[in-house]
Scaffold this motif. Structure first.
Motif, PDB file in Angstrom:
ATOM      1  N   GLU A   4      28.312  46.004  57.280  1.00 21.35           N
ATOM      2  CA  GLU A   4      28.146  46.525  55.927  1.00 21.35           C
ATOM      3  C   GLU A   4      29.288  47.460  55.527  1.00 21.35           C
ATOM      4  O   GLU A   4      29.637  47.546  54.351  1.00 21.35           O
ATOM      5  CB  GLU A   4      26.791  47.200  55.720  1.00 21.35           C
ATOM      6  CG  GLU A   4      26.433  48.220  56.752  1.00 21.35           C
ATOM      7  CD  GLU A   4      25.509  47.669  57.841  1.00 21.35           C
ATOM      8  OE1 GLU A   4      25.673  46.516  58.266  1.00 21.35           O
ATOM      9  OE2 GLU A   4      24.619  48.419  58.259  1.00 21.35           O
ATOM     10  N   TYR A   5      29.911  48.134  56.488  1.00 17.71           N
ATOM     11  CA  TYR A   5      31.022  49.018  56.147  1.00 17.71           C
ATOM     12  C   TYR A   5      32.252  48.217  55.715  1.00 17.71           C
ATOM     13  O   TYR A   5      33.001  48.650  54.828  1.00 17.71           O
ATOM     14  CB  TYR A   5      31.364  49.944  57.311  1.00 17.71           C
ATOM     15  CG  TYR A   5      30.239  50.892  57.638  1.00 17.71           C
ATOM     16  CD1 TYR A   5      29.714  51.746  56.669  1.00 17.71           C
ATOM     17  CD2 TYR A   5      29.685  50.937  58.905  1.00 17.71           C
ATOM     18  CE1 TYR A   5      28.673  52.611  56.956  1.00 17.71           C
ATOM     19  CE2 TYR A   5      28.638  51.805  59.198  1.00 17.71           C
ATOM     20  CZ  TYR A   5      28.146  52.636  58.223  1.00 17.71           C
ATOM     21  OH  TYR A   5      27.112  53.493  58.508  1.00 17.71           O
ATOM     22  N   LEU A   8      31.388  47.251  52.176  1.00 17.51           N
ATOM     23  CA  LEU A   8      31.561  48.407  51.278  1.00 17.51           C
ATOM     24  C   LEU A   8      33.048  48.674  51.026  1.00 17.51           C
ATOM     25  O   LEU A   8      33.443  48.993  49.901  1.00 17.51           O
ATOM     26  CB  LEU A   8      30.897  49.652  51.869  1.00 17.51           C
ATOM     27  CG  LEU A   8      29.375  49.698  51.853  1.00 17.51           C
ATOM     28  CD1 LEU A   8      28.881  50.927  52.617  1.00 17.51           C
ATOM     29  CD2 LEU A   8      28.836  49.697  50.430  1.00 17.51           C
ATOM     30  N   MET A  48      21.911  45.914  51.551  1.00 19.44           N
ATOM     31  CA  MET A  48      22.657  47.014  50.950  1.00 19.44           C
ATOM     32  C   MET A  48      22.164  47.308  49.533  1.00 19.44           C
ATOM     33  O   MET A  48      22.116  48.469  49.128  1.00 19.44           O
ATOM     34  CB  MET A  48      24.162  46.675  50.952  1.00 19.44           C
ATOM     35  CG  MET A  48      24.758  46.639  52.355  1.00 19.44           C
ATOM     36  SD  MET A  48      26.354  45.790  52.452  1.00 19.44           S
ATOM     37  CE  MET A  48      27.326  46.660  51.260  1.00 19.44           C
ATOM     38  N   GLU A  49      21.780  46.269  48.810  1.00 19.59           N
ATOM     39  CA  GLU A  49      21.248  46.480  47.461  1.00 19.59           C
ATOM     40  C   GLU A  49      19.877  47.163  47.542  1.00 19.59           C
ATOM     41  O   GLU A  49      19.596  48.087  46.784  1.00 19.59           O
ATOM     42  CB  GLU A  49      21.166  45.168  46.696  1.00 19.59           C
ATOM     43  CG  GLU A  49      20.866  45.371  45.232  1.00 19.59           C
ATOM     44  CD  GLU A  49      21.160  44.141  44.387  1.00 19.59           C
ATOM     45  OE1 GLU A  49      21.434  44.340  43.185  1.00 19.59           O
ATOM     46  OE2 GLU A  49      21.103  43.010  44.901  1.00 19.59           O
ATOM     47  N   TRP A  53      22.955  50.965  47.914  1.00 19.21           N
ATOM     48  CA  TRP A  53      24.396  51.146  48.117  1.00 19.21           C
ATOM     49  C   TRP A  53      25.236  50.330  47.146  1.00 19.21           C
ATOM     50  O   TRP A  53      26.370  50.683  46.847  1.00 19.21           O
ATOM     51  CB  TRP A  53      24.801  50.762  49.529  1.00 19.21           C
ATOM     52  CG  TRP A  53      24.173  51.565  50.614  1.00 19.21           C
ATOM     53  CD1 TRP A  53      23.276  52.595  50.498  1.00 19.21           C
ATOM     54  CD2 TRP A  53      24.381  51.403  52.004  1.00 19.21           C
ATOM     55  NE1 TRP A  53      22.925  53.077  51.726  1.00 19.21           N
ATOM     56  CE2 TRP A  53      23.600  52.361  52.678  1.00 19.21           C
ATOM     57  CE3 TRP A  53      25.163  50.542  52.755  1.00 19.21           C
ATOM     58  CZ2 TRP A  53      23.569  52.479  54.059  1.00 19.21           C
ATOM     59  CZ3 TRP A  53      25.145  50.652  54.138  1.00 19.21           C
ATOM     60  CH2 TRP A  53      24.350  51.614  54.773  1.00 19.21           C
ATOM     61  N   ILE A  54      24.681  49.217  46.690  1.00 19.00           N
ATOM     62  CA  ILE A  54      25.377  48.336  45.749  1.00 19.00           C
ATOM     63  C   ILE A  54      24.376  47.872  44.710  1.00 19.00           C
ATOM     64  O   ILE A  54      23.159  48.011  44.882  1.00 19.00           O
ATOM     65  CB  ILE A  54      26.016  47.111  46.457  1.00 19.00           C
ATOM     66  CG1 ILE A  54      24.940  46.251  47.129  1.00 19.00           C
ATOM     67  CG2 ILE A  54      27.089  47.541  47.443  1.00 19.00           C
ATOM     68  CD1 ILE A  54      25.453  44.935  47.699  1.00 19.00           C
ATOM     69  N   LEU A  72      29.857  48.818  44.039  1.00 21.10           N
ATOM     70  CA  LEU A  72      29.315  50.012  44.686  1.00 21.10           C
ATOM     71  C   LEU A  72      28.532  50.871  43.704  1.00 21.10           C
ATOM     72  O   LEU A  72      28.889  50.957  42.530  1.00 21.10           O
ATOM     73  CB  LEU A  72      30.450  50.878  45.248  1.00 21.10           C
ATOM     74  CG  LEU A  72      31.201  50.365  46.453  1.00 21.10           C
ATOM     75  CD1 LEU A  72      32.295  51.357  46.848  1.00 21.10           C
ATOM     76  CD2 LEU A  72      30.282  50.124  47.625  1.00 21.10           C
ATOM     77  N   THR A  73      27.526  51.530  44.214  1.00 20.23           N
ATOM     78  CA  THR A  73      26.810  52.570  43.465  1.00 20.23           C
ATOM     79  C   THR A  73      27.347  53.917  43.948  1.00 20.23           C
ATOM     80  O   THR A  73      28.068  53.977  44.960  1.00 20.23           O
ATOM     81  CB  THR A  73      25.300  52.505  43.766  1.00 20.23           C
ATOM     82  OG1 THR A  73      25.100  52.800  45.151  1.00 20.23           O
ATOM     83  CG2 THR A  73      24.713  51.149  43.398  1.00 20.23           C
ATOM     84  N   GLY A  76      26.464  54.204  47.508  1.00 22.79           N
ATOM     85  CA  GLY A  76      27.325  53.367  48.343  1.00 22.79           C
ATOM     86  C   GLY A  76      28.661  54.023  48.607  1.00 22.79           C
ATOM     87  O   GLY A  76      29.201  53.955  49.716  1.00 22.79           O
TER      88      GLY A  76
END
Length: 189
Positions: A4-5, A8, A48-49, A53-54, A72-73, A76
């Motif tokens: 996930e990183y 991101l 992630m959503e 985070w997104i 990204l949020t 995130g």
């Protein structure tokens, strides 16, 4: 290191659809994450959503299926920067994805964090060299198979050691050059 990183880090550059992320990882990102399957990408995007985070927007495409485009949020962004700035633990082997992905994401986001990552990697590899470069590499045999060619075994062992030592030396030289360029504010080469 968690996938996930990497995602991101890519979304820090621009919004991507899941399909575009997969295409990027297969070509430009082939050294950052090996063989990301599309199901793995979509599963991580969904997670992630759900974690906030997104977020995605639907991109209507004429003549093709609509695409979810992810960005990204603020949360995130926080998670990504926390990871970039967190302590880096070098893996046992050099040139692993852990370093390559972390450095490639950190360098454009936080030069000081990238410098710490490179310094940590460099210190670790120098210590490995100091411990292992001149150790006794004599092979010992006790009732070996009759087919085992001990002379050839020793030659292969020595040749592989030389190959590994040369690769490690090139890696350390690259780390030293990269660290110097980062600390002097120059382009990384």
């Amino acid at each position: 290191m968690k996938f996930e990183y990497v995602l991101l880090g890519l979304l820090a550059r621009r919004p991507y659809s899941g399909y575009d992320l997969r295409k990027w990882l297969e070509v430009e990102g082939q050294f950052l994450w090996a063989r990301a399957h599309h199901s793995q990408i979509y599963r991580k995007l969904g997670q992630m959503e759900a974690d906030g985070w997104i977020r995605h927007e639907v991109d209507a495409r004429e003549g093709r299926p609509d695409a979810k485009v992810y960005r990204l949020t603020p949360r995130g962004r926080e998670v990504l920067l926390e990871w970039v700035r967190s302590p880096y633990e070098p893996p046992s082997r050099f040139q692993e994805i852990d370093f390559l992905a972390r450095f490639s994401v950190a360098a454009p986001l936080d030069r000081d964090a990238a410098i710490r990552i490179v310094e940590t990697e460099l210190d670790h590899r120098r210590a490995q060299i100091a411990r292992n470069r001149h150790r006794d590499r004599t092979l010992h045999y006790d009732d070996p198979l009759p087919e085992l060619d001990q002379d050839l075994d020793a030659q292969v062992h020595q040749t592989l050691h030389q190959l590994g030592a040369a690769a490690m030396d090139r890696w350390v030289a690259w780390l030293e050059r990269t660290l110097r360029n980062l600390t002097e504010g120059k382009a990384v080469q």
